[in-house]
Each structure stands twice: as structure tokens, then as C-alpha cells.
Scaffold this motif. Structure first.
Motif, PDB file in Angstrom:
ATOM      1  N   GLU A   1     -52.425 -11.295  64.690  1.00 30.24           N
ATOM      2  CA  GLU A   1     -51.103 -11.112  64.072  1.00 30.24           C
ATOM      3  C   GLU A   1     -50.921  -9.750  63.449  1.00 30.24           C
ATOM      4  O   GLU A   1     -49.812  -9.349  63.107  1.00 30.24           O
ATOM      5  N   ASP A   2     -52.006  -9.028  63.289  1.00 36.02           N
ATOM      6  CA  ASP A   2     -51.930  -7.797  62.496  1.00 36.02           C
ATOM      7  C   ASP A   2     -52.062  -6.525  63.339  1.00 36.02           C
ATOM      8  O   ASP A   2     -52.381  -5.469  62.828  1.00 36.02           O
ATOM      9  N   LEU A   3     -51.824  -6.629  64.635  1.00 32.81           N
ATOM     10  CA  LEU A   3     -51.940  -5.435  65.484  1.00 32.81           C
ATOM     11  C   LEU A   3     -50.696  -5.260  66.344  1.00 32.81           C
ATOM     12  O   LEU A   3     -50.741  -5.465  67.563  1.00 32.81           O
ATOM     13  N   PRO A   4     -49.571  -4.898  65.753  1.00 27.94           N
ATOM     14  CA  PRO A   4     -48.368  -4.750  66.572  1.00 27.94           C
ATOM     15  C   PRO A   4     -48.566  -3.669  67.626  1.00 27.94           C
ATOM     16  O   PRO A   4     -49.218  -2.649  67.362  1.00 27.94           O
ATOM     17  N   PRO A   5     -48.017  -3.877  68.830  1.00 25.28           N
ATOM     18  CA  PRO A   5     -48.139  -2.877  69.876  1.00 25.28           C
ATOM     19  C   PRO A   5     -47.576  -1.536  69.406  1.00 25.28           C
ATOM     20  O   PRO A   5     -46.615  -1.504  68.638  1.00 25.28           O
ATOM     21  N   GLU A   6     -48.209  -0.470  69.849  1.00 20.69           N
ATOM     22  CA  GLU A   6     -47.756   0.862  69.456  1.00 20.69           C
ATOM     23  C   GLU A   6     -46.869   1.426  70.562  1.00 20.69           C
ATOM     24  O   GLU A   6     -47.341   1.630  71.687  1.00 20.69           O
ATOM     25  N   ILE A   7     -45.609   1.642  70.232  1.00 22.61           N
ATOM     26  CA  ILE A   7     -44.677   2.166  71.241  1.00 22.61           C
ATOM     27  C   ILE A   7     -44.772   3.682  71.206  1.00 22.61           C
ATOM     28  O   ILE A   7     -44.417   4.315  70.211  1.00 22.61           O
ATOM     29  N   THR A   8     -45.300   4.250  72.285  1.00 22.29           N
ATOM     30  CA  THR A   8     -45.671   5.664  72.243  1.00 22.29           C
ATOM     31  C   THR A   8     -44.518   6.592  72.607  1.00 22.29           C
ATOM     32  O   THR A   8     -44.552   7.766  72.260  1.00 22.29           O
ATOM     33  N   GLY A   9     -43.538   6.090  73.357  1.00 17.78           N
ATOM     34  CA  GLY A   9     -42.485   6.988  73.834  1.00 17.78           C
ATOM     35  C   GLY A   9     -42.981   7.933  74.914  1.00 17.78           C
ATOM     36  O   GLY A   9     -42.235   8.767  75.404  1.00 17.78           O
ATOM     37  N   LYS A  10     -44.281   7.794  75.294  1.00 14.62           N
ATOM     38  CA  LYS A  10     -44.798   8.612  76.394  1.00 14.62           C
ATOM     39  C   LYS A  10     -44.496   7.906  77.700  1.00 14.62           C
ATOM     40  O   LYS A  10     -44.075   6.751  77.704  1.00 14.62           O
ATOM     41  N   TYR A  11     -44.735   8.565  78.794  1.00 18.86           N
ATOM     42  CA  TYR A  11     -44.448   7.919  80.073  1.00 18.86           C
ATOM     43  C   TYR A  11     -45.443   8.369  81.126  1.00 18.86           C
ATOM     44  O   TYR A  11     -46.079   9.417  80.984  1.00 18.86           O
ATOM     45  N   ARG A  12     -45.569   7.582  82.161  1.00 20.30           N
ATOM     46  CA  ARG A  12     -46.456   7.908  83.276  1.00 20.30           C
ATOM     47  C   ARG A  12     -45.619   8.487  84.408  1.00 20.30           C
ATOM     48  O   ARG A  12     -44.595   7.910  84.773  1.00 20.30           O
ATOM     49  N   ALA A  13     -46.106   9.589  84.946  1.00 24.51           N
ATOM     50  CA  ALA A  13     -45.408  10.188  86.085  1.00 24.51           C
ATOM     51  C   ALA A  13     -45.311   9.153  87.202  1.00 24.51           C
ATOM     52  O   ALA A  13     -46.285   8.473  87.513  1.00 24.51           O
ATOM     53  N   GLY A  14     -44.136   9.010  87.774  1.00 27.63           N
ATOM     54  CA  GLY A  14     -43.985   8.122  88.935  1.00 27.63           C
ATOM     55  C   GLY A  14     -43.751   6.661  88.587  1.00 27.63           C
ATOM     56  O   GLY A  14     -43.555   5.850  89.478  1.00 27.63           O
ATOM     57  N   ASP A  15     -43.790   6.310  87.295  1.00 26.00           N
ATOM     58  CA  ASP A  15     -43.534   4.907  86.935  1.00 26.00           C
ATOM     59  C   ASP A  15     -42.101   4.524  87.276  1.00 26.00           C
ATOM     60  O   ASP A  15     -41.184   5.318  87.119  1.00 26.00           O
TER      61      ASP A  15
ATOM     62  N   ALA B   1     -54.918  -6.281  81.815  1.00 26.24           N
ATOM     63  CA  ALA B   1     -56.344  -6.141  81.500  1.00 26.24           C
ATOM     64  C   ALA B   1     -56.530  -5.047  80.448  1.00 26.24           C
ATOM     65  O   ALA B   1     -57.360  -5.176  79.537  1.00 26.24           O
ATOM     66  N   ILE B   2     -55.735  -3.993  80.559  1.00 27.14           N
ATOM     67  CA  ILE B   2     -55.839  -2.887  79.594  1.00 27.14           C
ATOM     68  C   ILE B   2     -55.446  -3.373  78.189  1.00 27.14           C
ATOM     69  O   ILE B   2     -56.141  -3.120  77.208  1.00 27.14           O
ATOM     70  N   PHE B   3     -54.353  -4.120  78.115  1.00 26.26           N
ATOM     71  CA  PHE B   3     -53.908  -4.626  76.811  1.00 26.26           C
ATOM     72  C   PHE B   3     -54.931  -5.604  76.222  1.00 26.26           C
ATOM     73  O   PHE B   3     -55.227  -5.567  75.025  1.00 26.26           O
ATOM     74  N   ALA B   4     -55.460  -6.474  77.057  1.00 28.65           N
ATOM     75  CA  ALA B   4     -56.453  -7.439  76.563  1.00 28.65           C
ATOM     76  C   ALA B   4     -57.645  -6.689  75.976  1.00 28.65           C
ATOM     77  O   ALA B   4     -58.138  -7.034  74.888  1.00 28.65           O
ATOM     78  N   ALA B   5     -58.073  -5.644  76.671  1.00 27.44           N
ATOM     79  CA  ALA B   5     -59.226  -4.882  76.177  1.00 27.44           C
ATOM     80  C   ALA B   5     -58.915  -4.216  74.844  1.00 27.44           C
ATOM     81  O   ALA B   5     -59.746  -4.192  73.934  1.00 27.44           O
ATOM     82  N   ARG B   6     -57.702  -3.681  74.707  1.00 27.82           N
ATOM     83  CA  ARG B   6     -57.326  -3.044  73.439  1.00 27.82           C
ATOM     84  C   ARG B   6     -57.396  -4.066  72.298  1.00 27.82           C
ATOM     85  O   ARG B   6     -58.003  -3.815  71.260  1.00 27.82           O
ATOM     86  N   TYR B   7     -56.785  -5.225  72.513  1.00 28.43           N
ATOM     87  CA  TYR B   7     -56.788  -6.240  71.454  1.00 28.43           C
ATOM     88  C   TYR B   7     -58.214  -6.666  71.107  1.00 28.43           C
ATOM     89  O   TYR B   7     -58.556  -6.835  69.944  1.00 28.43           O
ATOM     90  N   LEU B   8     -59.030  -6.851  72.134  1.00 26.34           N
ATOM     91  CA  LEU B   8     -60.385  -7.339  71.888  1.00 26.34           C
ATOM     92  C   LEU B   8     -61.223  -6.284  71.163  1.00 26.34           C
ATOM     93  O   LEU B   8     -62.189  -6.605  70.490  1.00 26.34           O
ATOM     94  N   ASN B   9     -60.833  -5.028  71.288  1.00 24.73           N
ATOM     95  CA  ASN B   9     -61.483  -3.957  70.516  1.00 24.73           C
ATOM     96  C   ASN B   9     -60.797  -3.730  69.173  1.00 24.73           C
ATOM     97  O   ASN B   9     -61.021  -2.717  68.522  1.00 24.73           O
ATOM     98  N   ARG B  10     -59.920  -4.663  68.819  1.00 21.84           N
ATOM     99  CA  ARG B  10     -59.169  -4.592  67.559  1.00 21.84           C
ATOM    100  C   ARG B  10     -58.343  -3.311  67.471  1.00 21.84           C
ATOM    101  O   ARG B  10     -58.272  -2.637  66.435  1.00 21.84           O
ATOM    102  N   ARG B  11     -57.714  -2.958  68.593  1.00 18.50           N
ATOM    103  CA  ARG B  11     -56.817  -1.802  68.590  1.00 18.50           C
ATOM    104  C   ARG B  11     -55.494  -2.221  69.218  1.00 18.50           C
ATOM    105  O   ARG B  11     -55.473  -3.075  70.105  1.00 18.50           O
ATOM    106  N   PRO B  12     -54.391  -1.622  68.749  1.00 15.45           N
ATOM    107  CA  PRO B  12     -53.096  -2.041  69.304  1.00 15.45           C
ATOM    108  C   PRO B  12     -52.930  -1.522  70.727  1.00 15.45           C
ATOM    109  O   PRO B  12     -53.392  -0.428  71.045  1.00 15.45           O
ATOM    110  N   PRO B  13     -52.284  -2.300  71.593  1.00 12.77           N
ATOM    111  CA  PRO B  13     -51.989  -1.779  72.920  1.00 12.77           C
ATOM    112  C   PRO B  13     -51.015  -0.613  72.828  1.00 12.77           C
ATOM    113  O   PRO B  13     -50.162  -0.589  71.946  1.00 12.77           O
ATOM    114  N   LEU B  14     -51.176   0.344  73.730  1.00 10.73           N
ATOM    115  CA  LEU B  14     -50.275   1.491  73.781  1.00 10.73           C
ATOM    116  C   LEU B  14     -49.210   1.213  74.826  1.00 10.73           C
ATOM    117  O   LEU B  14     -49.519   1.051  76.013  1.00 10.73           O
ATOM    118  N   VAL B  15     -47.976   1.139  74.364  1.00 16.80           N
ATOM    119  CA  VAL B  15     -46.875   0.778  75.246  1.00 16.80           C
ATOM    120  C   VAL B  15     -46.108   2.047  75.619  1.00 16.80           C
ATOM    121  O   VAL B  15     -45.694   2.803  74.731  1.00 16.80           O
TER     122      VAL B  15
END
Ligand code: UD1
Length: 391
Positions: A320-334, A248-262
């Protein structure tokens, strides 16, 4: 009421509930995401459905109104599962119970420890005590893949390994994978027999719910089944809840024309299962006598990386023009990888996932667009970052 024969494996006696035929089923948390889809599934199969739900604000918003998506054939009783009198009323005339009422945020459970333990653990205790006085024919409790902690892995010699969580130091170095004696491990489908390693208060509460229900069920002759849900997605996900799932988070990012944060490197694998398949698995658990006394994985039986699922969603949206952004960040406990081995559910319940990921993603995206809710999902996701639960 319409009666179907369904696609189950045809057990209609013993300790299964048989087919609907006007039997009344109580779903605690029945106004929620999974509970409401289960209600639809049961109604379509001839059951009568009652929901006990407190319409919690985090899920349903401030209105405390009956959700529009809830079928009007559902008898909704507003009440809290910790309220013994409300539970007693809700159990009157009921043949079977699905216990789905729970607080469901892994991150949140680590700072609202008392509330999670109260709602999930004590709520289950209140329900079970009420059931000892008014036993039912079947009890099904919603558990979670989170009870496993990390999924199952194997070492380079092919031996199965259940590794402990990654240390903060390892994550801080950006070293994402799992190792045993310095050797890199390979993820495998996780079966029910994998030792449980709950690593959040939420996961602990789910394990507690599972064990408490199975134990009391056995003591009082109530055939009980626990279902360990993997990453469920679909329409009616609580979009303003910061703990809603990644899709749902990724869908919202795309629909706001922003890349998902991975997070991490995007190669972490999960098992995304459509809520429609989950609802079917729940009904099969109700109707299958042999399901009693055990826990079952409920997933799609397929794994996909977070990066791949982002790309698949972009395709579904024609972006096609919004490649996911790989952040290299992480969530505690993931956890790094966990996906389901569903062979036990296939064998015992006759469970067959039917919704492909591409159909499911399309349905999810259509629904979010229809809700006009993508800004809300964004704001909710930012809430986590604000609380320092993402680094
Ligand atoms: C967790 C719980 C699970 C619960 C689910 C939903 C565990 C092991 N599992 O699953 O029981 O049902 O939450 O509450 O605790 N991600 C991104 N970008 C984002 C958001 C997420 O890359 O914007 C990544 C995460 O780092 C993770 C994956 O997507 O690797 C899935 O995250 P999420 O949907 O939150 O679910 P889980 O953590 O798998």
C-alpha cells in the motif's frame, strides 16, 4: 496418453487437425515462454510434441540446458530454424507445425537489424522451403499486435481512424495522445481489419512471417493460420531478457520494495492476456478448419491502463505504501493505445479467455517470487535505459 474432448468447437476433420490422438506437432521455439505452455496444452489433449529450439542465450541464459519447466514428454531437438538440415530432421513424422521461433525485442530489433531479419524472416523462409518438400496438415505462425502500430481510434464524430505514430516532437512536448486534424482521438478495440503499420524491424518481421506463411501455405495446400498475440504474461517469461514485458518488470520492482516506473502519464492502454489463454487459442487454431488462411487477434478482449495494472498488482501483493512513479519519460517507438477486438477468434475459433487479470497477476507474482529472480529483472530493465532506449 490421456485424451480430452477439450472445450473447442468440435471440428475434427477437413483442414483442422482434429483432436490429439497421438498426432505429432512440431513447435519451433518450443522451449520458450509461449511454446512451452502450448506444449503442455497439446500434451494434455493427447498430442505428441516435438520442439525445435536453439535455446538462445538471451532467453535461456548461458547454460544451454533444457529448461526445467519444459515437460519431460516434449521431445526437444536443439537446433536453429535457419539450419535447413535441422529443420528437415525436425519435420520428420510431423502432422502440424507451430512456428514460434523468433527474436523478440522491439527495441533491440532497431539496432540488431540484420540478426532480427535473419532469424525471423530468413528462418521462416527456411522452414517454409522445408515444408514445401514435406507438407503438413496445419501451420500456425506466431504474429504480434505490433503489426498494427497504433491501435484503432475514432474521431469525435465516431469515424474510425488509423493514425500514424506520434512524432518525436510531440512526445518531446509530453503530449501523449493521438489527434486527427487537431481533434483528439479516442481509442477503440483493434480488429484484424485495421490497416497494418509496422513501426519496428521486429513488427515488420512479424508481418513478413505472417504473409509468407499464409502465401506459401495457400500455394502448397497447407492450411495456415496467423495469430496476432497481444501483451502475453505469465510464468516462464524470460526474466533476464531486457525485452520482457512490463508486468514482470513491475512485479520485480515491487518485490524489491521499489515503486514501478510508469512511462508517459500511465494512461496508455494495453490488453494483457494470460499465457494459458494464449495456449488454448493456439490449440483451437490447430483444430479449427475454418481458421485456415486468416490472421486472428489473441488478447483478453479487455483493456487496462499501465497505471491501473500497476495498482492492481500492488493490491495483489498487499503493498500500500509504494505508489507507482509517473516519470513523464517515454520509450522511442512506443505506441499509445492498442488492445484487441477478439470477436473474430470468438466466432471462428470458439476462443473464450478464462484467466482474469487478478488471478493471472497473482500467478505471475508467485512464480517470480519462487524463482527468486526479481533482481535479474531489474538489471535487465536497466539495460534498456543504459542503451538510451528510454528517454
Ligand atoms: C511491445 C510490442 C509487442 C511485444 C511486447 C513484448 C509494440 C507495439 N508491441 O509491446 O509486440 O510482444 O513489446 O516484447 O511494439 N512501461 C512502463 N514502465 C516500464 C516498462 C513499460 O510504463 O518499466 C509501459 C510501456 O511504455 C508501454 C507498456 O508499459 O506503454 C507496455 O510495455 P511492454 O510490456 O514493453 O509492451 P508493449 O510495448 O506494449
Amino acid at each position: 496418453m490421456e485424451r480430452h474432448n477439450g472445450n473447442g468447437n468440435g471440428h475434427g476433420n477437413g483442414h483442422g487437425l482434429g483432436r490429439g490422438a497421438g498426432r505429432r506437432v512440431l513447435i519451433t521455439g518450443g522451449a520458450g515462454f509461449v511454446g512451452s505452455h502450448l506444449a503442455d496444452e497439446l500434451l494434455a489433449h493427447g498430442y505428441r510434441v516435438r520442439a525445435l529450439d536453439n535455446l538462445s542465450e538471451q532467453v535461456h541464459g548461458p547454460d544451454i540446458a533444457r529448461p526445467a519447466y519444459l515437460s519431460e514428454d516434449v521431445e526437444l531437438m536443439r537446433g536453429d530454424v535457419r539450419d535447413a538440415a535441422a529443420v528437415k530432421r525436425a519435420l520428420q513424422g510431423v502432422d502440424a507445425v507451430f512456428h514460434f521461433a523468433a527474436a523478440v525485442g522491439v527495441g533491440q530489433s532497431m539496432y540488431e537489424i540484420e540478426r532480427y531479419t535473419d532469424v525471423n524472416n530468413r528462418g521462416t523462409a527456411v522452414l517454409l522451403e522445408a515444408l514445401t518438400a514435406a507438407p503438413v496438415e496445419r501451420l500456425v505462425v506466431a504474429s504480434s499486435m505490433s503489426v498494427y502500430g497504433e491501435g484503432l481510434y475514432c474521431d469525435p464524430d465516431g469515424n474510425p481512424v488509423s493514425p500514424p505514430p506520434r512524432s518525436p516532437e510531440q512526445l518531446g512536448r509530453g503530449d501523449w495522445e493521438l489527434y486527427s486534424h487537431g481533434r483528439r482521438l479516442r481509442p477503440m478495440p483493434t480488429p484484424e481489419a485495421k490497416p497494418v503499420v509496422p513501426s519496428s524491424v521486429y513488427a515488420l518481421s512479424k508481418l513478413d512471417q505472417e504473409l509468407m506463411c499464409l502465401m506459401v501455405g495457400q500455394a502448397y495446400g497447407i492450411p495456415t493460420t496467423a495469430l496476432r498475440f497481444f501483451n502475453i504474461y505469465g510464468p516462464r517469461q524470460a526474466l533476464s531478457n531486457p525485452y520482457t514485458g512490463v508486468l514482470a518488470i513491475f512485479a520485480a520492482r515491487y518485490l524489491n520494495r521499489r515503486p514501478p516506473l510508469v512511462f508517459e502519464d500511465g494512461r496508455q492502454r494495453r490488453d494483457f492476456v494470460s499465457v494459458h489463454d494464449v495456449a488454448r487459442a493456439c490449440r483451437l487454431a490447430l483444430e479449427t478448419p475454418q481458421a485456415a488462411g486468416q490472421a486472428f487477434n489473441v488478447g483478453s478482449g479487455r483493456s487496462i491502463s499501465v497505471l491501473e495494472v500497476a495498482e492492481q498488482m500492488a493490491q495483489a501483493l498487499g503493498i500500500e505504501d509504494l505508489p507507482p512513479e509517473i516519470t513523464g519519460k517515454y520509450r522511442a517507438g512506443d505506441i499509445r493505445h492498442c488492445y484487441a477486438d477478439i470477436s473474430l477468434a470468438q466466432q471462428v475459433l470458439g476462443y473464450r479467455p478464462q484467466v482474469t487479470l487478478s488471478d493471472g497477476l497473482e500467478e505471475l507474482v508467485d512464480w517470480i517470487v519462487g524463482q527468486n529472480a526479481y533482481d535479474r529483472v531489474e538489471a535487465a530493465a536497466q539495460e534498456l535505459a543504459r542503451r538510451g532506449l528510454q528517454r
